[in-house]
Design an enzyme around this catalytic site. Structure first.
Site, short mmCIF file in Angstrom:
data_model
loop_
_atom_site.label_atom_id
_atom_site.label_comp_id
_atom_site.label_asym_id
_atom_site.label_seq_id
_atom_site.Cartn_x
_atom_site.Cartn_y
_atom_site.Cartn_z
N ASP A 160 0.83 -1.20 0.00
CA ASP A 160 0.00 0.00 0.00
C ASP A 160 0.87 1.25 0.00
O ASP A 160 2.03 1.20 0.33
CB ASP A 160 -0.81 0.07 1.30
N LYS A 194 -2.42 1.68 -5.91
CA LYS A 194 -2.43 2.53 -7.10
C LYS A 194 -2.21 1.62 -8.31
O LYS A 194 -1.15 1.08 -8.50
CB LYS A 194 -1.27 3.53 -6.97
N MET A 243 -7.36 9.24 9.73
CA MET A 243 -8.19 9.57 8.55
C MET A 243 -9.16 10.69 8.87
O MET A 243 -10.30 10.68 8.41
CB MET A 243 -8.97 8.32 8.08
N1 SAH Z 1 -3.23 0.54 9.83
C1 SAH Z 1 -2.73 1.90 9.90
C2 SAH Z 1 -3.82 2.93 9.71
C3 SAH Z 1 -4.51 2.86 8.36
S1 SAH Z 1 -5.66 4.15 8.15
C4 SAH Z 1 -2.00 2.10 11.22
O1 SAH Z 1 -2.10 1.27 12.13
O2 SAH Z 1 -1.28 3.10 11.33
C5 SAH Z 1 -4.67 5.38 7.36
C6 SAH Z 1 -4.47 6.55 8.28
O3 SAH Z 1 -3.37 6.30 9.17
C7 SAH Z 1 -4.08 7.84 7.60
O4 SAH Z 1 -5.19 8.52 7.06
C8 SAH Z 1 -3.48 8.61 8.74
O5 SAH Z 1 -4.48 9.10 9.61
C9 SAH Z 1 -2.75 7.52 9.50
N2 SAH Z 1 -1.31 7.42 9.13
C10 SAH Z 1 -0.68 6.31 8.76
N3 SAH Z 1 0.63 6.55 8.56
C11 SAH Z 1 0.82 7.86 8.83
C12 SAH Z 1 1.96 8.72 8.83
N4 SAH Z 1 3.17 8.28 8.52
N5 SAH Z 1 1.77 10.02 9.17
C13 SAH Z 1 0.56 10.48 9.51
N6 SAH Z 1 -0.55 9.71 9.52
C14 SAH Z 1 -0.42 8.42 9.20
#
Ligand code: SAH
Length: 351
Positions: free
Chosen positions: A131, A153, A264
Site C-alpha cells: 500500500d 495505485k 483519517m
Molecule cells: N493501519 C494503519 C492505519 C490505516 S488508516 C496504522 O495502524 O497506522 C490510514 C491513516 O493512518 C491515515 O489517514 C493517517 O491518519 C494515518 N497514518 C498512517 N501513517 C501515517 C503517517 N506516517 N503520518 C501520519 N498519519 C499516518
C-alpha cells in the site's frame, strides 16, 4: 486433456491428506462445488461414492509422513469402485509446496520501525502486495526475489478494490507462492487486515499475521506527544474519522476525559470539533494535527478546539495525518519547549 465442466452445486469427493489436498479442495470450492474430503480411500464406501458426482484422488509424496492414498487393496480398486458406481474419477497433483500469505504491518513509514519478523518474511517473499502508506522505499532490497505490486495505485491510478486484493492474495498463494501483504501501520487497525485474513481462511490458505507499529501511537510520538502521561491522561481512544461521528459518540468521547487520537480525520475535522464542542468539551482543549509522520516533511500544527479548524485550514493540512485531542498535546509541546530552551542555554554557555 482440457475439460470444461460446470461444477456449480456438484458433489465432489476429494481423497487425500489435508495438507496435500488443500489446493484441490480450495480449487473445487472456488468452482462452486460442494466438496467433502476423506483422508483415506479405505474409508470410502459404495454409498459414499454413489452420492458423489466426481471423485478426486490426490497423489502425494509422503511429505508429512502420510502414505499416498490407496484403496483397500491397492489404487486400482478405487477405480473399479468408481466404475461400478458410475462416478468420474480424476487425479490431482498434491500441494507439496503449499503457498501461504503473511499479513505484515509495516509501521508508519520509517524503515527502522519495520519489525524483524516483517523483514524476514519479506526476504522470503515471492510476491509483495503493498500500500501507499507502507515503507516502500527499500522494498526492492528487503524483498530481493519478489515481484512487487502496488495495490494502492493501479497503472490507471485506481485503487485495487478490497475484493480484488483478497482474490490476488488467495490466487497467488494457491499457485504455491509465498505472498506478503504489506500494509501501513498495524494490519488490524483500520487496515482491513481482518478481511484479508478471512478471505485466506475461507480459501484454505494458511495466513500468518505480523503486527506493526501503528501510526495511532507512533505518529503523535514522532511529534513529541505522548498519548498517555501520568496525572494528565490515563486512557486514549483511537477513532476513525473516515465518516463523521454521531452525536452519541461525541458525547461518549468527550465524557471519557482521556486522549482522543483520530486517524483519517483531516476532512472531517470541522464536524468532529463542532460535535465535541456540543458534547461539552472545553474550547481551550489542546489539539494537534501531525502530518506525514517520519517523513522529511513531517509537520505539526497545534491549536485548541476553538482554533484548530482555522489553523489547519491556513496551514493547508492534508492526509495522511493523525489528530490528537487532549491535555497530552500541551505536555508534548511543553517538553519540546523545555528541550529547545535547554539546548539554547547549553549553546550560549558553550560560546
Ligand atoms: N493501519 C494503519 C492505519 C490505516 S488508516 C496504522 O495502524 O497506522 C490510514 C491513516 O493512518 C491515515 O489517514 C493517517 O491518519 C494515518 N497514518 C498512517 N501513517 C501515517 C503517517 N506516517 N503520518 C501520519 N498519519 C499516518
Amino acid at each position: 486433456m482440457n475439460l470444461e465442466i460446470d461444477l456449480a452445486g456438484r458433489r465432489v469427493l476429494v481423497i487425500g491428506a489435508e495438507r496435500l489436498s488443500r489446493r484441490a479442495v480450495a480449487r473445487y470450492r472456488a468452482a462452486g462445488a460442494d466438496v467433502e474430503r476423506l483422508q483415506d480411500p479405505v474409508a470410502v464406501t459404495q454409498a459414499v461414492l454413489e452420492a458423489a458426482d466426481l471423485v478426486v484422488l490426490v497423489d502425494g509424496a509422503p511429505v508429512d509422513g502420510q502414505a499416498p492414498p490407496r484403496g483397500p487393496d491397492g489404487g486400482g480398486s478405487l477405480r473399479g469402485q468408481c466404475r461400478r458406481a458410475g462416478v468420474l474419477l480424476t487425479r490431482e497433483a498434491a500441494a507439496v509446496e503449499a503457498g501461504h500469505v503473511t499479513l505484515i504491518g509495516g509501521g508508519p513509514g520509517a524503515l527502522g520501525l519495520l519489525t524483524l519478523d516483517a523483514a524476514e518474511a519479506l526476504r522470503e517473499a515471492d510476491i509483495v502486495l503493498y500500500d501507499r502508506l507502507a515503507p516502500t522505499e527499500a522494498l526492492a532490497e528487503l524483498a530481493p526475489a519478489a515481484e512487487l505490486i502496488d495495490v494502492g495505485k493501479l497503472p490507471g491510478h485506481h485503487r485495487v478494490p478490497q475484493s480484488g486484493i483478497n482474490d490476488l492474495l488467495v490466487h497467488h498463494a494457491l499457485a504455491g507462492r509465498h505472498v506478503v501483504r504489506l500494509k501501513g501501520g498495524d494490519p488490524f487497525v483500520f487496515g482491513r487486515g481482518s478481511e484479508e485474513l478471512a478471505a485466506c481462511i475461507q480459501a484454505g490458505v494458511p495466513c500468518r499475521v505480523v503486527p506493526g507499529v501503528s501510526s495511532a501511537i507512533s505518529v503523535p510520538a514522532a511529534a513529541g506527544i505522548p498519548v498517555t502521561h501520568r496525572g494528565v491522561s490515563h486512557l486514549f481512544t483511537v477513532v476513525s474519522g473516515h465518516a463523521p461521528l454521531t452525536d452519541e459518540e461525541h458525547l461518549h468521547l468527550a465524557g471519557l476525559g482521556g486522549t482522543v487520537v483520530v486517524l483519517m480525520g483531516v476532512s472531517t475535522l470541522p464536524q468532529l470539533v463542532a460535535g465535541l464542542g456540543r458534547a461539552g468539551m472545553r474550547a481551550d482543549m489542546p489539539v494537534a494535527v501531525v502530518e506525514r509522520g517520519y517523513s522529511a516533511s513531517q509537520r505539526t500544527t497545534a491549536g485548541t478546539l476553538s482554533t484548530i479548524v482555522t489553523a489547519a485550514g491556513a496551514a493547508r493540512c492534508q492526509s495522511p495525518a493523525v489528530l490528537v485531542i487532549g491535555e497530552v498535546v500541551r505536555v508534548g509541546l511543553d517538553l519540546q519547549g523545555e528541550a529547545a530552551h535547554l539546548a539554547r542555554l547549553t549553546e550560549s554557555l558553550a560560546s
